[in-house]
Design an enzyme around this catalytic site. Sequence first.
Site, PDB file in Angstrom:
ATOM      1  N   SER A 125       0.829  -1.205   0.000  1.00 45.81           N
ATOM      2  CA  SER A 125       0.000   0.000   0.000  1.00 45.81           C
ATOM      3  C   SER A 125       0.862   1.252   0.000  1.00 45.81           C
ATOM      4  O   SER A 125       1.970   1.259   0.554  1.00 45.81           O
ATOM      5  CB  SER A 125      -0.873  -0.013   1.258  1.00 45.81           C
ATOM      6  OG  SER A 125      -1.475   1.247   1.456  1.00 45.81           O
ATOM      7  N   TYR A 150      -2.194  -1.239  10.965  1.00 41.59           N
ATOM      8  CA  TYR A 150      -2.425  -1.759   9.606  1.00 41.59           C
ATOM      9  C   TYR A 150      -1.260  -1.392   8.689  1.00 41.59           C
ATOM     10  O   TYR A 150      -0.679  -2.247   8.010  1.00 41.59           O
ATOM     11  CB  TYR A 150      -3.747  -1.203   9.031  1.00 41.59           C
ATOM     12  CG  TYR A 150      -3.757  -1.209   7.527  1.00 41.59           C
ATOM     13  CD1 TYR A 150      -3.934  -2.397   6.825  1.00 41.59           C
ATOM     14  CD2 TYR A 150      -3.544  -0.036   6.799  1.00 41.59           C
ATOM     15  CE1 TYR A 150      -3.899  -2.417   5.442  1.00 41.59           C
ATOM     16  CE2 TYR A 150      -3.507  -0.053   5.421  1.00 41.59           C
ATOM     17  CZ  TYR A 150      -3.683  -1.245   4.744  1.00 41.59           C
ATOM     18  OH  TYR A 150      -3.630  -1.253   3.373  1.00 41.59           O
ATOM     19  N   LYS A 154       1.989  -3.697   6.667  1.00 44.25           N
ATOM     20  CA  LYS A 154       2.459  -3.664   5.264  1.00 44.25           C
ATOM     21  C   LYS A 154       3.969  -3.453   5.222  1.00 44.25           C
ATOM     22  O   LYS A 154       4.672  -4.099   4.443  1.00 44.25           O
ATOM     23  CB  LYS A 154       1.729  -2.577   4.471  1.00 44.25           C
ATOM     24  CG  LYS A 154       0.244  -2.823   4.285  1.00 44.25           C
ATOM     25  CD  LYS A 154      -0.021  -4.108   3.500  1.00 44.25           C
ATOM     26  CE  LYS A 154      -1.500  -4.451   3.404  1.00 44.25           C
ATOM     27  NZ  LYS A 154      -1.749  -5.799   2.874  1.00 44.25           N
TER      28      LYS A 154
END
Length: 345
Positions: A125, A150, A154
């Site tokens: 992302s 979150y 990544k």
Amino acid sequence: MKILVTGGTGYIGSHTVVELQQQGFEVVIVDNLSNSQAWIVDAIAQITGIKPHFEQFDLADRALTADFFRRHNDLKGVIHFAAYKAVGESVEKPLMYYRNNLVSLMNILESMAANGVPNLVFSSSCTVYGQPDELPVSEKAPIKKAESPYGNTKQISEEIIQDTLHADKRLNAIALRYFNPIGAHDSALIGELPLGVPNNLVPYITQTAIGLRPHLNVFGSDYNTPDGTPIRDYIHVVDLAQAHVVAVKRMIEGRMKASFEVFNLGTGTGNGVLEVINSFERVSGVKLNYKIVGRRAGDVEKVWADPSWSNQELGWKAKRSLDEMTASAWKWEQAYRARAKETNQ
Ligand code: UD1
């Protein structure tokens, strides 16, 4: 040629399965259906004429993952989408995010190595860039401290992959850093299907327009941007899905320049929230009820991609316009709600 798509009944996963099948790949889906539904497999089959093989289990389960790979040791590659992705929820439940997103990745890498499955495409992302110092943001931009658990999953995932590749020279990986995927397949048979109240802008817009939500909250209009709202690089999910097929082929055909590569997937154009709303109103003819409220914690002011490395190296370019994105999202919302009414889906 057989490819595993984890999270293949999810939003980006399902669109990617369609593109893979249409390019002649045999697809196997693994999904625990924690944020998607089994009928998506049939919707995929309706689009492509081929029902993908589907297994429902949790990739965070090491034994089940190992067993799956032993039974499918003829896989040529894995596209790993299966992960939690709600920024706010990750702040509330960090361990749930670390456990799910990191353990499943480790299980997959371990099983790939054990069974000689060489190629991994990983869903990353633009969140890894945080608020970039320079725009547009290229792959060379520094990784900033993550704004949320979150986002941290990544970043850590990309590091886990690189360390694993370093230790096992048979493995290759491509991390695709998505900007803001929106829209739906032209058929309106698959699309974004958030559980409960949507976190993301476009499903919130379409659910408001169809009458499920009273109004959209626009989170802040005092940013240092032309319309005062944050700027994002919205990309059509079908353009995004096609990039995965290109990445898989690049790996299988041995065209990688290094065992680990990173590509930005964006259009190179940024739009404010009000521009997205305007586009939606223009293509749908629906006047959207929205209110400007305070900023949402954790939102960066502006981020859009420099996609030139992807364009050049992958020979891939996002083609679809913002109006095509919002129109397809609206067509999907209407079609889905109409079908759900008929079938109680
Ligand atoms: C975020 C993450 C991204 C992640 C994605 C998936 C960042 C920078 N991006 O995208 O990595 O993959 O979530 O969940 O952390 N908005 C409203 N009202 C709403 C919803 C959104 O005004 O009800 C605005 C937001 O303030 C933002 C824009 O719409 O400016 C886009 O928001 P959203 O769709 O949630 O995506 P990101 O937060 O950019």
